[in-house]
Design an enzyme around this catalytic site. Structure first.
Site, PDB file in Angstrom:
ATOM      1  N   PHE A 139       0.891  -1.405  -0.181  1.00 54.07           N
ATOM      2  CA  PHE A 139       0.066   0.069  -0.073  1.00 54.07           C
ATOM      3  C   PHE A 139       0.847   1.337   0.008  1.00 54.07           C
ATOM      4  O   PHE A 139       0.363   2.313   0.447  1.00 54.07           O
ATOM      5  CB  PHE A 139      -0.867  -0.142   1.151  1.00 54.07           C
ATOM      6  CG  PHE A 139      -1.649  -1.388   1.380  1.00 54.07           C
ATOM      7  CD1 PHE A 139      -2.232  -1.861   0.367  1.00 54.07           C
ATOM      8  CD2 PHE A 139      -1.717  -1.914   2.784  1.00 54.07           C
ATOM      9  CE1 PHE A 139      -2.756  -3.347   0.612  1.00 54.07           C
ATOM     10  CE2 PHE A 139      -2.270  -2.975   2.940  1.00 54.07           C
ATOM     11  CZ  PHE A 139      -2.913  -3.849   1.943  1.00 54.07           C
ATOM     12  N   CYS A 140       1.965   1.095  -0.628  1.00 55.98           N
ATOM     13  CA  CYS A 140       2.888   2.351  -0.790  1.00 55.98           C
ATOM     14  C   CYS A 140       3.130   2.925   0.863  1.00 55.98           C
ATOM     15  O   CYS A 140       3.166   4.049   0.805  1.00 55.98           O
ATOM     16  CB  CYS A 140       2.181   3.604  -1.522  1.00 55.98           C
ATOM     17  SG  CYS A 140       2.304   3.155  -3.170  1.00 55.98           S
ATOM     18  N   ALA A 141       3.138   2.292   1.821  1.00 58.54           N
ATOM     19  CA  ALA A 141       3.469   2.475   3.239  1.00 58.54           C
ATOM     20  C   ALA A 141       4.318   1.137   3.762  1.00 58.54           C
ATOM     21  O   ALA A 141       3.677   0.800   4.512  1.00 58.54           O
ATOM     22  CB  ALA A 141       2.146   2.417   3.974  1.00 58.54           C
TER      23      ALA A 141
END
Length: 458
Positions: A380-382
């Site tokens: 999740f781009c995290a």
């Protein structure tokens, strides 16, 4: 917490009409089904109201700030009125500046480019990459993931109290960057308290509201943040525009984010053959090139639609959907919901989880191919946050691997379901039923990894 989550009667409003609500998709097992879009945290569908407003304006499209013709003048008025509408939506201060950008990522990179010399930045490892990575030219302190809202405030206060001395002596300028609602867990962060801590130590704060603004009212004044950034494509206005709004001084003092027409007030040749440039001091300074008037207008339209619908009603209905999902997943022992702050933490409609015995990419592929349900899988781009939350997870199983696993690393990935103002109950009910069926009965189809994605085998 900084954002009210008082639950009202869930029947207080209906889903807002969105594009795609009647789209049907094929199932690998045969037949078709209405698509259940449950990936709002990545890109929310366009509100029907937004689409209608854009369609009505499209024949009158013209250049902004660049023409004497009627359509150019109309488009310029539309663009600047959109700026005022969004500023009102955010409850900006009278002397704040609102710049239209391309996205939250672009907004935060713009602010990073405008930091004063020797600025120190404080950012939690829990941030989305859009707010974790832009500060490469500053002195950055990365803060460990807190496990309670209070711990987040305490961690920031300790870090600010221990600030390093700048090269010019003293502490120098400092900036805190924090999310309003996690794009992984959906949990609300104590923004007002973090802002108070930042200001008490002479620092400023920027709020990444990409996941907060579509779900809750956001007031720059009430939260007392210095800047706020968000994206249109998460606010039901997917036409390529974002927003950075807040204090003007750092933006006014910085070199233009992009050099070009629109940012320049006057350009003259020098005797030595070079050029001298006088830059604009207002928002135009950082809006070089032809402005995306349709993108700006669409965000303003979405802001009006959400305001008119009433956030109390929208929040109440979303709480109803959140309870449906969490109650349904609680009935499946194999499912573990990811959380930093615990089960009772207020949150928006973003929920991530893992399923024992399943690789998350495999599970998400089955939801799509066999049930017509669109969710997100991965990190999740995290990445730092998801790795922290999954650090003790057992080895995953399944036919497909995780596309974001580094070489030699355990396959860590999760599933994220997200929803909002346009989500009908049926989509959530179908999702919960599909999870239970997949866990108890398994997938009906075989899957394989192709180009890093899990897909049905043909």
């Amino acid at each position: 917490m900084s954002v009210s989550t008082t639950a009202l009667a869930p029947s207080v409003c209906s889903p807002l009409p969105v594009l795609g609500r009647d789209v049907t998709v094929p199932l690998v097992t045969g037949g078709e089904v209405t698509y259940a879009a449950l990936d709002y945290a990545a890109s929310a569908p366009a509100l029907q109201r937004v689409w209608d407003d854009v369609a009505a304006y499209a024949p009158y499209y013209g250049s902004v700030h660049r023409g004497a013709g009627y359509l150019s003048q109309l488009s310029t008025d539309l663009f600047e009125n959109a700026r005022r509408t969004v500023a009102e939506f955010l409850d900006c201060r009278a002397d704040d500046q609102l710049v239209f950008t391309r996205s939250t990522t672009d907004s935060l990179n713009l602010l990073a480019a405008a930091l004063p010399a020797d600025c120190q930045v404080f950012v939690f490892e829990t941030e989305h990459h859009a707010s974790l990575l832009p500060w490469k030219d500053a002195r950055v302190t990365y803060l460990d993931a807190p496990r309670t809202p209070g711990q987040a405030v305490e961690t920031l206060e300790r870090a600010l109290a221990a600030r390093t001395v700048s090269t010019e002596g003293g502490h120098g300028p400092a900036l805190v960057c924090v999310t309003g609602a996690s794009n992984v867990t959906g949990e609300l962060w104590p923004v007002r308290e973090l802002a108070a801590a930042a200001h008490a130590h002479g620092a400023r704060i920027v709020l990444d509201a990409a996941q907060l603004a579509p779900h809750h009212p956001v007031s720059v004044r009430d939260l007392d943040v210095d800047w706020i950034a968000f994206s249109g494509h998460k606010l039901y206005a997917p036409f390529g525009t974002g927003v950075l709004a807040g204090r003007a001084d750092w933006l006014r003092a910085a070199e233009p984010y992009l050099a070009g027409g629109g940012a320049s007030r006057k350009v003259t040749r020098r005797e030595d053959g070079g050029v001298d440039v006088e830059w604009h001091e207002g928002a135009a300074r950082h809006e070089a090139g032809s402005p995306n008037v349709i993108g700006a207008y669409s965000i303003a339209s979405a802001c009006k639609a959400l305001t008119e619908a009433g956030f109390d009603a929208l929040v109440a209905r979303e709480r109803h959907l959140i309870d449906k999902v969490r109650t349904g997943l609680a009935d499946v022992p194999e499912v573990r919901i990811l959380s930093l702050f615990g089960d009772d933490a207020p949150r928006v409609g973003v929920i991530s989880f893992v399923v024992e015995g399943w690789n998350s990419s495999h599970f998400a592929a089955a939801l799509s191919a066999e049930y017509g349900i669109g969710v997100r899988d991965g990190l999740f781009c995290a990445h730092p946050l998801v790795r922290t939350l999954l650090g003790s997870a057992p080895e995953t199983q399944g036919e497909c691997g995780a596309p974001e696993a580094a070489p030699g690393e355990k396959s860590l990935n999760a599933i994220r379901v997200s929803f909002g103002a346009g989500t009908p109950d049926e989509h959530v009910d179908r999702f919960v039923g599909a999870v239970k069926e997949l866990v108890t009965q398994g997938a009906k189809w075989q899957y394989r990894t192709e180009d890093g994605r899990c897909v049905p085998a043909v």
